[in-house]
Design an enzyme around this catalytic site. Structure first.
Site, PDB file in Angstrom:
ATOM      1  N   GLU A  20      -3.609 -28.004 -23.590  1.00 23.38           N
ATOM      2  CA  GLU A  20      -2.662 -27.354 -22.684  1.00 23.38           C
ATOM      3  C   GLU A  20      -1.281 -27.257 -23.295  1.00 23.38           C
ATOM      4  O   GLU A  20      -0.559 -26.271 -23.070  1.00 23.38           O
ATOM      5  CB  GLU A  20      -2.599 -28.129 -21.358  1.00 23.38           C
ATOM      6  CG  GLU A  20      -1.813 -27.428 -20.247  1.00 23.38           C
ATOM      7  CD  GLU A  20      -0.329 -27.790 -20.219  1.00 23.38           C
ATOM      8  OE1 GLU A  20       0.402 -27.213 -19.400  1.00 23.38           O
ATOM      9  OE2 GLU A  20       0.108 -28.645 -21.035  1.00 23.38           O
ATOM     10  N   GLU A  21      -0.900 -28.247 -24.072  1.00 19.36           N
ATOM     11  CA  GLU A  21       0.452 -28.272 -24.627  1.00 19.36           C
ATOM     12  C   GLU A  21       0.699 -27.208 -25.687  1.00 19.36           C
ATOM     13  O   GLU A  21       1.848 -26.933 -26.031  1.00 19.36           O
ATOM     14  CB  GLU A  21       0.757 -29.660 -25.220  1.00 19.36           C
ATOM     15  CG  GLU A  21       0.793 -30.798 -24.209  1.00 19.36           C
ATOM     16  CD  GLU A  21       1.992 -30.743 -23.276  1.00 19.36           C
ATOM     17  OE1 GLU A  21       2.877 -29.878 -23.481  1.00 19.36           O
ATOM     18  OE2 GLU A  21       2.034 -31.559 -22.335  1.00 19.36           O
TER      19      GLU A  21
ATOM     20  N   HIS B 155       8.117 -35.545 -21.772  1.00 22.72           N
ATOM     21  CA  HIS B 155       8.057 -35.318 -23.217  1.00 22.72           C
ATOM     22  C   HIS B 155       8.932 -36.319 -23.972  1.00 22.72           C
ATOM     23  O   HIS B 155       9.686 -35.962 -24.872  1.00 22.72           O
ATOM     24  CB  HIS B 155       8.439 -33.876 -23.567  1.00 22.72           C
ATOM     25  CG  HIS B 155       7.342 -32.895 -23.309  1.00 22.72           C
ATOM     26  ND1 HIS B 155       7.240 -31.692 -23.968  1.00 22.72           N
ATOM     27  CD2 HIS B 155       6.272 -32.951 -22.462  1.00 22.72           C
ATOM     28  CE1 HIS B 155       6.164 -31.043 -23.534  1.00 22.72           C
ATOM     29  NE2 HIS B 155       5.568 -31.794 -22.627  1.00 22.72           N
TER      30      HIS B 155
ATOM     31  N   ASP C  87       2.236 -37.135 -19.387  1.00 22.64           N
ATOM     32  CA  ASP C  87       2.009 -35.692 -19.415  1.00 22.64           C
ATOM     33  C   ASP C  87       0.956 -35.397 -20.469  1.00 22.64           C
ATOM     34  O   ASP C  87       1.263 -35.347 -21.659  1.00 22.64           O
ATOM     35  CB  ASP C  87       3.328 -34.976 -19.718  1.00 22.64           C
ATOM     36  CG  ASP C  87       3.203 -33.471 -19.750  1.00 22.64           C
ATOM     37  OD1 ASP C  87       2.141 -32.952 -19.369  1.00 22.64           O
ATOM     38  OD2 ASP C  87       4.157 -32.812 -20.184  1.00 22.64           O
TER      39      ASP C  87
ATOM     40  N   ASP D 234      -0.887 -31.546 -12.732  1.00 19.56           N
ATOM     41  CA  ASP D 234      -0.014 -31.788 -13.880  1.00 19.56           C
ATOM     42  C   ASP D 234       1.157 -32.634 -13.402  1.00 19.56           C
ATOM     43  O   ASP D 234       1.164 -33.116 -12.264  1.00 19.56           O
ATOM     44  CB  ASP D 234       0.472 -30.455 -14.473  1.00 19.56           C
ATOM     45  CG  ASP D 234       0.690 -30.530 -15.982  1.00 19.56           C
ATOM     46  OD1 ASP D 234       1.334 -31.489 -16.454  1.00 19.56           O
ATOM     47  OD2 ASP D 234       0.226 -29.617 -16.691  1.00 19.56           O
TER      48      ASP D 234
ATOM     49  N   HIS E 156      -5.066 -31.663 -17.771  1.00 19.27           N
ATOM     50  CA  HIS E 156      -5.209 -31.679 -19.235  1.00 19.27           C
ATOM     51  C   HIS E 156      -5.050 -33.092 -19.786  1.00 19.27           C
ATOM     52  O   HIS E 156      -4.223 -33.879 -19.325  1.00 19.27           O
ATOM     53  CB  HIS E 156      -4.282 -30.666 -19.905  1.00 19.27           C
ATOM     54  CG  HIS E 156      -2.825 -30.977 -19.937  1.00 19.27           C
ATOM     55  ND1 HIS E 156      -2.243 -31.717 -20.945  1.00 19.27           N
ATOM     56  CD2 HIS E 156      -1.807 -30.617 -19.121  1.00 19.27           C
ATOM     57  CE1 HIS E 156      -0.946 -31.789 -20.756  1.00 19.27           C
ATOM     58  NE2 HIS E 156      -0.640 -31.136 -19.646  1.00 19.27           N
TER      59      HIS E 156
END
Length: 352
Positions: free
Chosen positions: A208-209, A318, A176, A231, A64
């Protein structure tokens, strides 16, 4: 990693593209794919595709391209912007960060503010900041001045650059999972130089998130028999990490292979055998319930897709300063390419 690929990666990481606003990063990804893929295109959900045409089986490589971010929810009379999160933030990470908003005529820089500690009562100092207590200051004097630059609904990201660290490590926001989109395209680049029998699509999936939208639509439209989702995963080589719960995952230890839930046992066994045959270091993490990746959507598509998950160890996920080792990316690229080359039209993915 050669200089060209490194420059491509840094451009990807530096390009603001929060979930739902993947256009800018997708454009860069497709431009690179056009230098070696047979066919490059995008879809209505904002995912980007690069295809090598072949025979059976049909293989989907998904990473992603979106990242977590913020979205403006309200502009007050004094020109301050109130916002909500796009994806999962630890709110404490946001305080005092510089942000880059996708404004009406270009990027708008601001800072996330909160009440200064000097003006807090003792009980306030001990409370965790909530996102509704934070605002974005873009230097506007009033609502009209702010609205000339941004609208309600404007999305943005933390404004954090890429830095090289010792030991071939890098830190950046958006690792990410911009690194997943990069990895699948680099694997396709290798396959373009030594073409497999299979038809292969590398896909930089969207959202995706927040929704897994890109994975759902890509798996449905491309109709793969087998897929690998790439990922990041939590590294456990830092203080206070629980290896008993999350496994022994180290930066520089190679890609991480997932076992359980959405993962096909056939694909998992093939990846392990290939890694050991090719001398590629790897570690294993378990996902007994779900993977938290695009694989959770892909493996359920149509009548089912044999799906594996390959992850890059990541510290400080994150956050504005996620950290990875580039050697893990290089090993993941080799492993994926070797896996695809091993596939034949008669390869069965049905477990016995």
């Amino acid at each position: 990693m050669n200089d060209h690929s490194r420059a491509f990666l840094k451009q990807l990481l530096s390009t603001p593209s929060p979930s739902g606003e993947e256009v800018a990063a997708g454009r860069i990804w497709r431009r690179e794919a056009e230098t070696f893929a047979d066919r490059v295109y995008t879809d209505v959900r904002g995912s980007s595709y690069a295809v090598l045409e072949g025979s059976a089986p049909r293989v989907l490589l998904a990473g992603h391209i979106d990242e977590i971010g913020v979205m403006v929810s309200y502009i007050d009379d004094d020109g301050f912007l109130w916002f909500s999160a796009i994806g999962g933030w630890d709110t404490q990470v946001l305080v005092g960060q510089r942000v880059r908003l996708l404004g009406r005529a270009g990027d708008v820089i601001g800072v996330i503010g909160k009440k200064p500690i000097h003006q807090m009562k003792l009980d306030e100092r001990e409370k965790v900041s909530k996102i509704e207590d934070l605002w974005i200051d873009i230097g506007a004097a009033n609502r009209a001045e702010a609205e000339a630059l941004v609208r309600v609904g404007a999305a943005g990201v933390i404004d954090a650059p890429v830095y090289d660290l010792p030991g071939e490590k890098i830190i950046s926001r958006s690792i990410d999972n911009r690194i997943g989109a990069f990895t699948v395209l680099e694997a396709l680049r290798l396959l373009a130089h030594d073409r497999p029998r299979a038809t292969v699509a590398a896909v930089a999936t969207s959202q995706e998130e927040i929704t897994f939208a890109g994975a759902h639509t890509a798996a449905f439209s491309f109709e793969p028999q087998v897929a690998i989702a790439v990922d990041v995963t939590f590294a456990t080589d830092h203080p206070n990490a629980s290896r008993k719960q999350y496994g022994d995952v180290r930066l520089g230890g190679g890609p991480v292979l997932s076992r359980g839930s959405a993962n096909s046992s056939v694909v998992y066994d093939m990846l392990v055998a290939i890694a050991e045959r090719e001398g590629i270091p790897y570690s294993v993490q378990i996902n007994p319930r779900s993977t938290g990746t695009d694989a959770d959507a892909i493996h359920l598509s149509r009548s089912g897709v044999a799906t594996g998950v390959i992850s890059i160890p990541n510290r400080y996920m994150h956050s504005p300063n996620e950290m990875i080792a580039l050697s893990d990316v290089a090993h993941a690229v080799r492993l994926i390419a070797a896996f695809v080359r091993d596939l034949e039209p008669e390869t069965s993915f049905i477990p016995y």
